[in-house]
Design a protein around this motif. Structure first.
Motif, short mmCIF file in Angstrom:
data_model
loop_
_atom_site.label_atom_id
_atom_site.label_comp_id
_atom_site.label_asym_id
_atom_site.label_seq_id
_atom_site.Cartn_x
_atom_site.Cartn_y
_atom_site.Cartn_z
N LEU A 28 0.64 -1.15 -0.12
CA LEU A 28 0.07 0.12 -0.01
C LEU A 28 1.05 1.37 -0.02
CD1 LEU A 28 -2.71 -0.99 2.69
CD2 LEU A 28 -3.05 -0.71 0.10
N THR A 29 0.51 2.20 -1.06
CA THR A 29 1.41 3.40 -0.89
C THR A 29 0.43 4.54 -0.76
OG1 THR A 29 1.46 3.28 -3.27
CG2 THR A 29 3.20 2.41 -2.07
N GLY A 30 0.68 5.78 -0.24
CA GLY A 30 -0.15 6.91 -0.27
C GLY A 30 0.14 7.85 -1.40
N ASP A 31 -0.61 9.06 -1.54
CA ASP A 31 -0.49 9.85 -2.53
C ASP A 31 0.20 11.09 -2.11
OD1 ASP A 31 -3.62 9.00 -4.24
OD2 ASP A 31 -1.69 8.17 -4.16
N CYS A 32 1.01 11.90 -2.69
CA CYS A 32 1.65 13.09 -2.48
C CYS A 32 0.66 14.14 -3.04
CB CYS A 32 2.96 13.29 -3.05
SG CYS A 32 4.20 12.25 -2.17
N PRO A 33 0.94 15.34 -2.60
CA PRO A 33 -0.06 16.33 -3.04
C PRO A 33 -0.05 16.74 -4.48
CG PRO A 33 1.13 17.01 -1.21
CD PRO A 33 1.68 15.88 -1.34
N ALA A 34 -1.12 17.12 -5.22
CA ALA A 34 -1.03 17.04 -6.55
C ALA A 34 -1.23 18.47 -7.05
CB ALA A 34 -2.26 16.25 -6.99
N ASP A 35 -0.25 19.31 -6.50
CA ASP A 35 -0.49 20.99 -6.81
C ASP A 35 0.57 21.45 -7.69
OD1 ASP A 35 2.03 20.33 -5.54
OD2 ASP A 35 1.84 21.68 -4.04
N GLY A 36 0.81 20.35 -8.62
CA GLY A 36 1.88 20.72 -9.94
C GLY A 36 3.31 20.98 -9.63
N ARG A 37 3.77 20.61 -8.27
CA ARG A 37 5.13 20.60 -7.86
C ARG A 37 5.62 19.20 -7.82
NH1 ARG A 37 5.66 25.05 -2.77
NH2 ARG A 37 3.54 23.39 -1.96
N THR A 38 7.03 19.03 -7.91
CA THR A 38 7.47 17.61 -7.69
C THR A 38 7.56 17.31 -6.19
OG1 THR A 38 8.64 18.27 -9.84
CG2 THR A 38 9.35 16.49 -8.58
N TRP A 39 7.09 16.33 -6.08
CA TRP A 39 7.04 15.68 -4.62
C TRP A 39 7.70 14.60 -4.61
CZ3 TRP A 39 5.57 18.42 -0.34
CH2 TRP A 39 4.97 19.56 -0.42
N VAL A 40 8.71 14.24 -3.70
CA VAL A 40 9.28 13.09 -3.28
C VAL A 40 8.99 12.27 -2.43
CG1 VAL A 40 11.67 12.09 -3.36
CG2 VAL A 40 11.49 14.26 -4.29
N PRO A 41 8.39 11.03 -2.67
CA PRO A 41 7.80 10.26 -1.33
C PRO A 41 9.20 9.52 -0.70
CG PRO A 41 7.62 9.17 -3.37
CD PRO A 41 8.22 10.38 -3.81
N PHE A 42 8.80 9.43 0.66
CA PHE A 42 9.73 8.63 1.65
C PHE A 42 8.88 8.18 2.79
CE2 PHE A 42 12.82 8.27 4.98
CZ PHE A 42 13.62 7.38 4.46
N LYS A 43 8.89 6.86 2.96
CA LYS A 43 7.92 6.24 4.17
C LYS A 43 6.62 6.91 3.72
CE LYS A 43 11.67 4.24 6.17
NZ LYS A 43 11.39 2.90 6.49
N ASP A 44 6.06 7.51 5.15
CA ASP A 44 4.69 8.11 4.62
C ASP A 44 4.68 9.65 4.69
OD1 ASP A 44 5.72 8.65 7.29
OD2 ASP A 44 3.77 8.14 8.32
N ARG A 45 5.81 10.29 4.04
CA ARG A 45 5.79 11.55 3.88
C ARG A 45 6.10 11.96 2.53
NH1 ARG A 45 3.64 14.21 8.17
NH2 ARG A 45 5.04 16.21 8.04
N CYS A 46 6.11 13.15 2.05
CA CYS A 46 6.33 13.70 0.81
C CYS A 46 7.29 14.88 0.95
CB CYS A 46 5.18 13.92 -0.11
SG CYS A 46 4.29 12.59 -0.47
N TYR A 47 8.29 15.23 0.14
CA TYR A 47 9.03 16.15 -0.02
C TYR A 47 9.37 17.19 -1.39
CZ TYR A 47 10.40 13.39 4.16
OH TYR A 47 10.39 12.83 5.35
N HIS A 48 9.26 18.35 -0.97
CA HIS A 48 9.34 19.07 -2.39
C HIS A 48 10.58 19.94 -2.17
CE1 HIS A 48 8.68 21.73 -5.56
NE2 HIS A 48 8.70 22.83 -4.87
N PHE A 49 11.69 19.82 -2.88
CA PHE A 49 12.87 20.68 -2.58
C PHE A 49 12.93 21.59 -3.79
CE2 PHE A 49 13.53 16.44 -1.46
CZ PHE A 49 14.76 16.31 -0.59
N VAL A 50 12.93 22.85 -2.93
CA VAL A 50 12.62 24.14 -3.84
C VAL A 50 13.97 24.49 -3.99
CG1 VAL A 50 12.01 26.73 -3.49
CG2 VAL A 50 10.84 25.00 -2.24
N HIS A 51 14.42 25.02 -5.52
CA HIS A 51 15.82 25.27 -5.68
C HIS A 51 15.46 26.33 -7.00
CE1 HIS A 51 15.46 22.67 -9.34
NE2 HIS A 51 14.92 22.00 -8.36
#
Length: 246
Positions: A28-51
């Motif tokens: 089972l895997t969860g979903d990251c926010p669908a807001d047009g940004r690139t999200w990286v899933p890890f465990k039960d969290r999602c990360y967006h690296f701003v650069h």
């Protein structure tokens, strides 16, 4: 009857192997926010690296960092494993950089006189530099940053210091959790089903062939009309025949 029981056992065995070995891999895997940004899933969290631009790393104040992560959290590290993930992935995002300092979503709590995460979840893990405490910064001007080169956390000024890394964080939406088998896994499932059907057909064919052959042998088997007498009875018959001869 024994052969019939064995023939029915093989398909069941293959079905058990399919359920135990193949089905658990459909994680089972969860979903990251669908807001047009690139999200990286890890465990039960999602990360967006701003650069910024690929050839230039920009600097951000704490206020601008929180603005970028509006409706989400600034980076919150809850374990050593998560701390390592952020460091390793930062090297892939900010290539060619000697060191990147990432804002942490923390503030100074005057009640506890300690740094506290912006969200309410209690976090026990910390990785402070030895020189971070005590700090001569005013409570309202006390923030924190992660040094990707060392993996350590440092107390910095919220107003005077600018950092060159911003990472937004969000929880995966477990309400939309669903099974996402890969293409290879899907092919494996199909091949397993085909194999089970094929083996079942072969076992059934051999079982029917065995029963058909046994019925033919039984039908043409020779059964004598009388039972051959044993040795003692044969001797009595011969004696009677001898006595009756004139």
């Amino acid at each position: 009857m024994e052969s019939r029981k064995k023939s029915h056992g093989s398909p069941s065995l293959f079905c058990c192997i399919f359920v135990l070995c193949v089905q658990p891999q459909l994680a089972l895997t969860g979903d990251c926010p669908a807001d047009g940004r690139t999200w990286v899933p890890f465990k039960d969290r999602c990360y967006h690296f701003v650069h910024g631009d690929e050839d230039k790393i920009k600097s951000y104040s704490f206020d601008s960092a929180t603005t970028f992560c509006q409706h989400f959290e600034l980076l919150t590290i809850q374990s050593e494993e998560e701390n390592t993930f952020v460091i390793d992935y930062s090297l892939r995002v900010w290539k060619g950089s000697v060191e990147v300092n990432v804002w942490l979503g923390m503030y100074y709590d005057t009640n506890t006189q300690n740094m506290t995460w912006l969200h309410d979840d209690p976090v026990k893990f910390s990785n402070w530099e030895d020189s971070s405490f005590p700090s001569d910064l005013a409570p309202m001007d006390t923030c924190a940053a992660l040094h990707t080169k060392t993996g350590k956390w440092e107390v910095v000024s919220c107003d005077s210091d600018v950092e060159n890394g911003v990472i937004c964080e969000a929880a995966q939406d477990e309400g939309k959790a669903k099974r996402k088998p890969s293409a290879v896994l899907s092919a494996l499932v199909i091949l397993s089903v085909v194999a089970i059907v094929g083996v079942s057909a072969v076992v059934w064919f051999l079982h029917q062939k065995h029963n058909f052959g046994s019925s033919i042998v039984t039908a043409f088997e020779y059964h004598p009309p009388f039972r051959v007498p044993d040795t003692d009875q044969s001797c009595l018959v011969e004696a009677e025949e001898t006595d009756s001869v004139p």
